[in-house]
Design a protein around this motif. Structure first.
Motif, PDB file in Angstrom:
ATOM      1  N   PHE A 194      -2.879 -15.262   6.943  1.00 37.64           N
ATOM      2  CA  PHE A 194      -2.485 -13.867   6.806  1.00 37.64           C
ATOM      3  C   PHE A 194      -1.150 -13.757   6.081  1.00 37.64           C
ATOM      4  N   SER A 195      -0.990 -12.712   5.282  1.00 40.34           N
ATOM      5  CA  SER A 195       0.329 -12.410   4.729  1.00 40.34           C
ATOM      6  C   SER A 195       1.242 -12.004   5.870  1.00 40.34           C
ATOM      7  N   SER A 196       2.545 -12.142   5.689  1.00 35.08           N
ATOM      8  CA  SER A 196       3.493 -11.892   6.777  1.00 35.08           C
ATOM      9  C   SER A 196       3.466 -10.445   7.269  1.00 35.08           C
ATOM     10  N   ASP A 197       3.072  -9.511   6.398  1.00 42.42           N
ATOM     11  CA  ASP A 197       2.988  -8.107   6.809  1.00 42.42           C
ATOM     12  C   ASP A 197       1.614  -7.749   7.371  1.00 42.42           C
ATOM     13  N   GLY A 198       0.683  -8.708   7.371  1.00 38.36           N
ATOM     14  CA  GLY A 198      -0.638  -8.478   7.934  1.00 38.36           C
ATOM     15  C   GLY A 198      -1.570  -7.644   7.072  1.00 38.36           C
ATOM     16  N   ARG A 199      -1.177  -7.360   5.849  1.00 39.62           N
ATOM     17  CA  ARG A 199      -2.003  -6.506   4.987  1.00 39.62           C
ATOM     18  C   ARG A 199      -3.093  -7.289   4.257  1.00 39.62           C
ATOM     19  N   TYR A 200      -2.860  -8.569   4.060  1.00 43.26           N
ATOM     20  CA  TYR A 200      -3.800  -9.369   3.273  1.00 43.26           C
ATOM     21  C   TYR A 200      -4.155 -10.661   4.008  1.00 43.26           C
ATOM     22  N   LEU A 201      -5.330 -11.185   3.654  1.00 43.69           N
ATOM     23  CA  LEU A 201      -5.788 -12.460   4.195  1.00 43.69           C
ATOM     24  C   LEU A 201      -6.244 -13.330   3.039  1.00 43.69           C
ATOM     25  N   ALA A 202      -5.734 -14.562   2.997  1.00 46.81           N
ATOM     26  CA  ALA A 202      -6.176 -15.532   2.001  1.00 46.81           C
ATOM     27  C   ALA A 202      -7.174 -16.481   2.639  1.00 46.81           C
ATOM     28  N   SER A 203      -8.259 -16.775   1.912  1.00 44.34           N
ATOM     29  CA  SER A 203      -9.250 -17.734   2.396  1.00 44.34           C
ATOM     30  C   SER A 203      -9.523 -18.762   1.316  1.00 44.34           C
ATOM     31  N   GLY A 204      -9.727 -19.998   1.728  1.00 45.60           N
ATOM     32  CA  GLY A 204      -9.995 -21.083   0.796  1.00 45.60           C
ATOM     33  C   GLY A 204     -11.289 -21.780   1.145  1.00 45.60           C
ATOM     34  N   SER A 205     -12.069 -22.128   0.115  1.00 49.96           N
ATOM     35  CA  SER A 205     -13.410 -22.662   0.344  1.00 49.96           C
ATOM     36  C   SER A 205     -13.686 -23.873  -0.525  1.00 49.96           C
ATOM     37  N   PHE A 206     -14.739 -24.602  -0.153  1.00 46.64           N
ATOM     38  CA  PHE A 206     -15.197 -25.702  -1.000  1.00 46.64           C
ATOM     39  C   PHE A 206     -16.037 -25.209  -2.171  1.00 46.64           C
ATOM     40  N   ASP A 207     -16.115 -23.882  -2.365  1.00 46.96           N
ATOM     41  CA  ASP A 207     -16.667 -23.353  -3.610  1.00 46.96           C
ATOM     42  C   ASP A 207     -15.608 -23.324  -4.711  1.00 46.96           C
ATOM     43  N   LYS A 208     -14.417 -23.903  -4.400  1.00 39.60           N
ATOM     44  CA  LYS A 208     -13.296 -24.070  -5.334  1.00 39.60           C
ATOM     45  C   LYS A 208     -12.538 -22.770  -5.601  1.00 39.60           C
ATOM     46  N   ASN A 209     -12.701 -21.790  -4.718  1.00 37.58           N
ATOM     47  CA  ASN A 209     -12.035 -20.496  -4.900  1.00 37.58           C
ATOM     48  C   ASN A 209     -11.117 -20.150  -3.736  1.00 37.58           C
ATOM     49  N   VAL A 210     -10.000 -19.518  -4.072  1.00 36.37           N
ATOM     50  CA  VAL A 210      -9.144 -18.862  -3.088  1.00 36.37           C
ATOM     51  C   VAL A 210      -9.365 -17.362  -3.266  1.00 36.37           C
ATOM     52  N   ARG A 211      -9.684 -16.678  -2.187  1.00 35.98           N
ATOM     53  CA  ARG A 211      -9.923 -15.241  -2.264  1.00 35.98           C
ATOM     54  C   ARG A 211      -8.882 -14.510  -1.422  1.00 35.98           C
ATOM     55  N   ILE A 212      -8.371 -13.425  -1.956  1.00 40.32           N
ATOM     56  CA  ILE A 212      -7.388 -12.593  -1.267  1.00 40.32           C
ATOM     57  C   ILE A 212      -8.075 -11.294  -0.861  1.00 40.32           C
ATOM     58  N   TRP A 213      -8.041 -10.995   0.443  1.00 36.87           N
ATOM     59  CA  TRP A 213      -8.746  -9.837   0.986  1.00 36.87           C
ATOM     60  C   TRP A 213      -7.766  -8.783   1.483  1.00 36.87           C
ATOM     61  N   SER A 214      -8.141  -7.525   1.366  1.00 35.60           N
ATOM     62  CA  SER A 214      -7.389  -6.435   1.975  1.00 35.60           C
ATOM     63  C   SER A 214      -7.899  -6.235   3.392  1.00 35.60           C
ATOM     64  N   ILE A 215      -7.017  -6.324   4.372  1.00 33.95           N
ATOM     65  CA  ILE A 215      -7.431  -6.155   5.763  1.00 33.95           C
ATOM     66  C   ILE A 215      -7.798  -4.698   6.052  1.00 33.95           C
ATOM     67  N   LYS A 216      -7.172  -3.775   5.366  1.00 34.14           N
ATOM     68  CA  LYS A 216      -7.393  -2.349   5.619  1.00 34.14           C
ATOM     69  C   LYS A 216      -8.847  -1.944   5.435  1.00 34.14           C
ATOM     70  N   ASP A 217      -9.464  -2.374   4.318  1.00 36.08           N
ATOM     71  CA  ASP A 217     -10.841  -1.949   4.052  1.00 36.08           C
ATOM     72  C   ASP A 217     -11.814  -3.110   3.816  1.00 36.08           C
ATOM     73  N   GLY A 218     -11.326  -4.348   3.895  1.00 38.15           N
ATOM     74  CA  GLY A 218     -12.206  -5.499   3.725  1.00 38.15           C
ATOM     75  C   GLY A 218     -12.568  -5.813   2.294  1.00 38.15           C
ATOM     76  N   SER A 219     -11.926  -5.154   1.341  1.00 37.32           N
ATOM     77  CA  SER A 219     -12.239  -5.399  -0.069  1.00 37.32           C
ATOM     78  C   SER A 219     -11.585  -6.691  -0.549  1.00 37.32           C
ATOM     79  N   MET A 220     -12.189  -7.308  -1.558  1.00 41.17           N
ATOM     80  CA  MET A 220     -11.618  -8.512  -2.138  1.00 41.17           C
ATOM     81  C   MET A 220     -10.589  -8.100  -3.182  1.00 41.17           C
ATOM     82  N   PHE A 221      -9.361  -8.493  -2.965  1.00 40.08           N
ATOM     83  CA  PHE A 221      -8.237  -8.050  -3.782  1.00 40.08           C
ATOM     84  C   PHE A 221      -8.113  -8.884  -5.060  1.00 40.08           C
ATOM     85  N   LYS A 222      -8.198 -10.209  -4.906  1.00 40.35           N
ATOM     86  CA  LYS A 222      -8.102 -11.108  -6.050  1.00 40.35           C
ATOM     87  C   LYS A 222      -8.830 -12.416  -5.751  1.00 40.35           C
TER      88      LYS A 222
END
Length: 260
Positions: free
Chosen positions: A196-224
């Motif tokens: 989680f980001s320190s402000d709790g607004r975003y969540l980073a996830s890492g996978s063996f699909d070779k991608n890091v995804r950044i999510w918005s906690i507010k609406d569940g959308s993929m940010f980057k």
């Protein structure tokens, strides 16, 4: 284990009498004690003032897979023996033992206020425990495969926990209501890590699909999304918005997902 100063100087080399693979290490909040979890089922507690072994804990009958501190003196461990044990500095006897998972317990994490302890297991469940009870406060089911890790939203006034699974999804759970707030589905392989980001607004996830995804906690959308050259072993969000990424090709990347 090796302990280094911020300038890169070797301070201590920590060795036990027997050579045992180390699975996890964790500092206490104060930074004066260091835990190491070992493949033989033992846990070592090290004094960082002296670099000496302070105490060894033996209570698990399987490999210890994770450890986490509740505060400066109390910590928990989980293992391949399906159990979670709570320990205290100065006492070799367990303070509490939680039993309920049906397979290996891969990861544990204390709530920021120390009120709850979350555990993730190969049985596909996330359990939330309290020191006031022998049974789980919540049993969260929904993942189709093993749950590899759990992380709490960094707010002491909330009790929201995220879980990452080999089924390629991240789920966000509300302990108070027992509801699954979000199912974050975009990875195409096992998700190994969360932060989680320190402000709790975003969540980073890492996978063996070779991608890091950044999510918005507010609406569940993929940010980057950031693509790497190999699988992602770990992600850690810094206070100022950057994300450090450990990649299976022996490289570390530093991302700046909030920059325009």
């Amino acid at each position: 284990m090796r302990v280094w100063t911020a300038s890169g100087e070797l301070k201590f080399t920590l060795k036990q009498a027997r050579q045992v693979p180390i699975i996890a290490m964790r500092w206490n909040h104060k930074g004066n004690l260091l835990l190491s979890a070992c493949l033989d089922g033992s846990i070592a507690l090290w004094d960082m003032h002296t670099g000496q072994l302070r105490q060894e804990y033996k209570g698990h009958t399987g490999s210890v897979l994770d450890v986490d501190w509740q505060d400066n003196t109390t910590f928990a461990s989980c293992a391949a023996d399906k159990s979670v044990i709570v320990w205290r500095d100065g006492s070799p006897t367990p303070v509490k033992t939680f039993v309920g998972h049906k397979s290996d317990v891969n990861a544990i994490k204390w709530h920021p206020a120390g009120k709850y302890l979350a555990s993730a297991s190969d049985d596909g469940s996330v359990k939330v425990w309290s020191m006031a009870s022998d049974t789980p406060v919540q049993d969260f089911f929904g993942h189709a495969q093993q749950v590899y890790t759990v992380k709490w939203l960094p707010r002491s006034d909330k009790a929201i926990v995220a879980s990452a699974s080999f089924d390629g999804t991240v789920r966000v759970w509300d302990v108070q209501s027992g509801a699954c707030l979000r199912v974050l589905s975009a990875h195409t392989a096992a998700v190994h890590c969360l932060s989680f980001s320190s402000d709790g607004r975003y969540l980073a996830s890492g996978s063996f699909d070779k991608n890091v995804r950044i999510w918005s906690i507010k609406d569940g959308s993929m940010f980057k999304t950031f693509a790497a050259d190999d699988g992602i072993h770990d992600v850690q969000w810094a206070a100022k918005g950057r994300v450090a990424v450990a990649i299976a090709n022996s490289q570390v990347a530093l991302l700046d997902p909030l920059s325009t």
